[in-house]
Design an enzyme around this catalytic site. Structure first.
Site, short mmCIF file in Angstrom:
data_model
loop_
_atom_site.label_atom_id
_atom_site.label_comp_id
_atom_site.label_asym_id
_atom_site.label_seq_id
_atom_site.Cartn_x
_atom_site.Cartn_y
_atom_site.Cartn_z
NE ARG A 113 33.26 42.89 50.02
CZ ARG A 113 32.99 42.99 48.74
NH1 ARG A 113 32.91 44.15 48.15
NH2 ARG A 113 32.75 41.89 48.02
CD GLU A 212 37.95 39.85 44.43
OE1 GLU A 212 37.85 38.76 45.03
OE2 GLU A 212 36.98 40.44 43.92
NE ARG A 216 37.33 43.79 48.23
CZ ARG A 216 36.82 42.62 47.86
NH1 ARG A 216 36.44 41.76 48.79
NH2 ARG A 216 36.69 42.30 46.60
CB CYS A 258 35.58 41.10 41.07
SG CYS A 258 34.19 40.04 40.63
CB THR A 260 30.48 41.14 41.29
OG1 THR A 260 31.62 40.92 42.11
CG2 THR A 260 30.31 40.02 40.30
NE ARG A 267 30.34 39.71 50.57
CZ ARG A 267 29.91 38.76 51.41
NH1 ARG A 267 28.63 38.39 51.39
NH2 ARG A 267 30.72 38.19 52.27
NE ARG A 296 29.48 36.29 48.35
CZ ARG A 296 30.46 37.14 48.06
NH1 ARG A 296 31.49 37.26 48.89
NH2 ARG A 296 30.43 37.86 46.97
CD GLU A 301 32.42 34.87 45.67
OE1 GLU A 301 33.03 35.93 45.72
OE2 GLU A 301 31.34 34.71 45.10
P1 ADP Z 1 34.05 39.59 50.63
O1 ADP Z 1 33.12 39.98 51.68
O2 ADP Z 1 35.25 40.46 50.60
O3 ADP Z 1 33.35 39.50 49.32
P2 ADP Z 1 34.11 36.75 51.43
O4 ADP Z 1 32.75 36.39 50.96
O5 ADP Z 1 35.24 35.82 51.08
O6 ADP Z 1 34.64 38.15 50.87
O7 ADP Z 1 34.06 36.94 53.01
C1 ADP Z 1 35.22 37.29 53.71
C2 ADP Z 1 35.17 36.82 55.14
O8 ADP Z 1 34.19 37.58 55.86
C3 ADP Z 1 34.76 35.36 55.30
O9 ADP Z 1 35.48 34.80 56.37
C4 ADP Z 1 33.30 35.47 55.67
O10 ADP Z 1 32.81 34.35 56.40
C5 ADP Z 1 33.33 36.70 56.54
N1 ADP Z 1 32.02 37.33 56.71
C6 ADP Z 1 31.24 37.89 55.78
N2 ADP Z 1 30.11 38.37 56.31
C7 ADP Z 1 30.17 38.10 57.63
C8 ADP Z 1 29.31 38.34 58.74
N3 ADP Z 1 28.15 38.99 58.59
N4 ADP Z 1 29.71 37.91 59.96
C9 ADP Z 1 30.89 37.28 60.13
N5 ADP Z 1 31.74 37.03 59.13
C10 ADP Z 1 31.39 37.43 57.90
C1 CIR Z 2 33.64 33.82 40.26
O1 CIR Z 2 33.56 34.22 39.09
O2 CIR Z 2 32.94 32.93 40.72
C2 CIR Z 2 34.67 34.45 41.17
N1 CIR Z 2 35.61 35.18 40.40
C3 CIR Z 2 33.98 35.37 42.17
C4 CIR Z 2 33.05 36.36 41.56
C5 CIR Z 2 32.42 37.32 42.57
N2 CIR Z 2 31.21 36.79 43.03
C6 CIR Z 2 30.06 37.42 43.25
O3 CIR Z 2 29.01 36.86 43.04
N3 CIR Z 2 30.10 38.64 43.74
#
Ligand code: ADP
Ligand code: CIR
Length: 344
Positions: A113, A212, A216, A258, A260, A267, A296, A301
């Site tokens: 993403r 966020e 995305r 954010c 990060t 990501r 994660r 997250e």
């Molecule tokens: P972001 O990727 O935007 O930082 P999250 O960590 O919250 O946000 O992940 C968003 C969603 O994508 C969650 O439901 C997570 O489990 C899912 N996800 C992330 N990577 C994968 C993957 N490789 N396969 C399936 N689901 C995934």
């Molecule tokens: C935090 O500070 O924990 C949340 N705002 C999420 C920060 C993003 N996390 C990351 O490691 N990429």
């Protein structure tokens, strides 16, 4: 909105905010206010209210990254190993490494993403409800121009029933509707107004709207063909780039709420079975971190792992190109797969 007292953090707090917010910096930044009214108190509210934050800061607009640089730059350097300049985008596929057989066999799904926001608007923490609606309208118009192969439908969160929403979240396609970190950052204001998701017919390509970040852009498939997922993402990103003007900065690349996510805002993650390494999650995190990877849980997250399956992704997004970040992830995955086989 002025916060006149230097925030105190408990001993257990391990955020980058606590680490880098000295009294001197905090005093220097008092009284600064961006054109959209964002202050240092707004920037750090999530980290002050949520002490288990890993970072603890969200920017309100492009100007926040300049005005509050004395705090943000050390945080960027700490997290990404760079505070810019960020290289030009590079989505080339030619030189990506191969994934080993043992890595491929243990990858259940792959997702890549990028975050994007629109030029001319504040970021989510400082946006007004009228501006948020305008952003949604512009994105919906751009989505209508996607090539046929990734065409689909936009689903407004306000019009979605609870069962459908929960199903999409459970299948990892949609963001959650509650997140205390985002709430503290002001990102959940007026929820669910002007939020939604575009899903391609086969659900492999999607776009989250006004979570966020304003966009995305996401590609996700079962299995471990990272190159194919990256290619799909690239197709969607370039189509949308022709119809939307994204918020960028000469030093920091694509701007996101954010810190990060700056730079590539990308990501790339795999859900990977690491049965051997799962017996010591703390050691896995240390090893992954040394490889420039982030671990994660299975629902993203701040979630837990399940059945020895982890979400493994690139940690750095600023100061590297998209192709470099993917390459780094693929090499790291091969390394982890080898370590896992040895530990089993
Ligand atoms: P972001 O990727 O935007 O930082 P999250 O960590 O919250 O946000 O992940 C968003 C969603 O994508 C969650 O439901 C997570 O489990 C899912 N996800 C992330 N990577 C994968 C993957 N490789 N396969 C399936 N689901 C995934
Ligand atoms: C935090 O500070 O924990 C949340 N705002 C999420 C920060 C993003 N996390 C990351 O490691 N990429």
């Amino acid at each position: 909105m002025g916060n006149s007292k230097f925030p105190s953090f408990t001993d257990g707090c391990a955020s980058l905010l606590k680490k880098h917010l000295t009294k001197e910096i905090w005093e220097e930044l008092q009284g600064r206010r961006t054109a959209s009214g964002f202050t240092i108190s707004d920037l750090i509210r999530s980290g002050v209210e949520q002490e288990d934050s890993s970072i603890g800061m969200y920017a309100g607009d492009a100007e926040s990254y300049d005005l509050f640089a004395p705090l943000l730059d050390p945080v960027l350097l700490d997290y990404h190993g760079s505070s810019g300049p960020h290289p030009a985008p590079d989505f080339s596929l030619d030189a990506l490494p191969e994934l080993s057989r043992e890595a491929q066999e243990n990858i259940l799904s792959t997702r890549v993403r990028v975050g994007r926001n629109l030029a001319g608007y504040p970021l989510g923490p400082a946006i007004s409800s009228a501006e948020r609606r305008e952003v949604e309208t512009r994105i919906k118009e751009a989505l209508a121009h996607l090539p046929d192969a990734i065409q689909g439908a936009y689903h407004s969160l306000s019009e979605m029933n609870q069962t459908r929403r929960q199903d999409l979240v459970a299948r990892h396609l949609l963001f959650k509707s509650e997140d205390r970190f985002l709430t503290s950052a002001g990102l959940m204001r007026d929820w669910p107004d002007a939020r939604g998701i575009f899903l391609s017919r086969d659900e492999a390509f999607s776009v989250w709207v006004n979570e966020e970040d304003q966009l995305r852009i996401i590609a996700m498939k079962k299995g471990g063909d990272v190159t194919a997922v990256f290619r799909l993402l690239t197709e969607g990103v370039s189509a949308l780039s022709r119809h939307l003007d994204f918020l960028t900065d000469p030093r920091l690349g694509f701007l996101t709420s954010c810190p990060t996510n700056l730079g590539t805002a990308m990501r790339a993650s795999v859900h990977m079975r690491l049965t051997g390494l799962a017996t010591d999650e703390a050691a896995l995190k240390v090893n992954a971190e040394a490889l420039g990877l982030q671990v994660r849980g299975i629902h993203g997250e701040h979630s837990q792992s399940k059945g020895g399956v982890f979400d493994i992704s690139n940690r750095m997004r600023l100061g590297v190109t998209e192709a470099e970040a993917i390459t780094h992830l693929m090499r790291g995955i091969n390394h982890l797969a080898r370590m896992d086989a040895e530990a089993a």
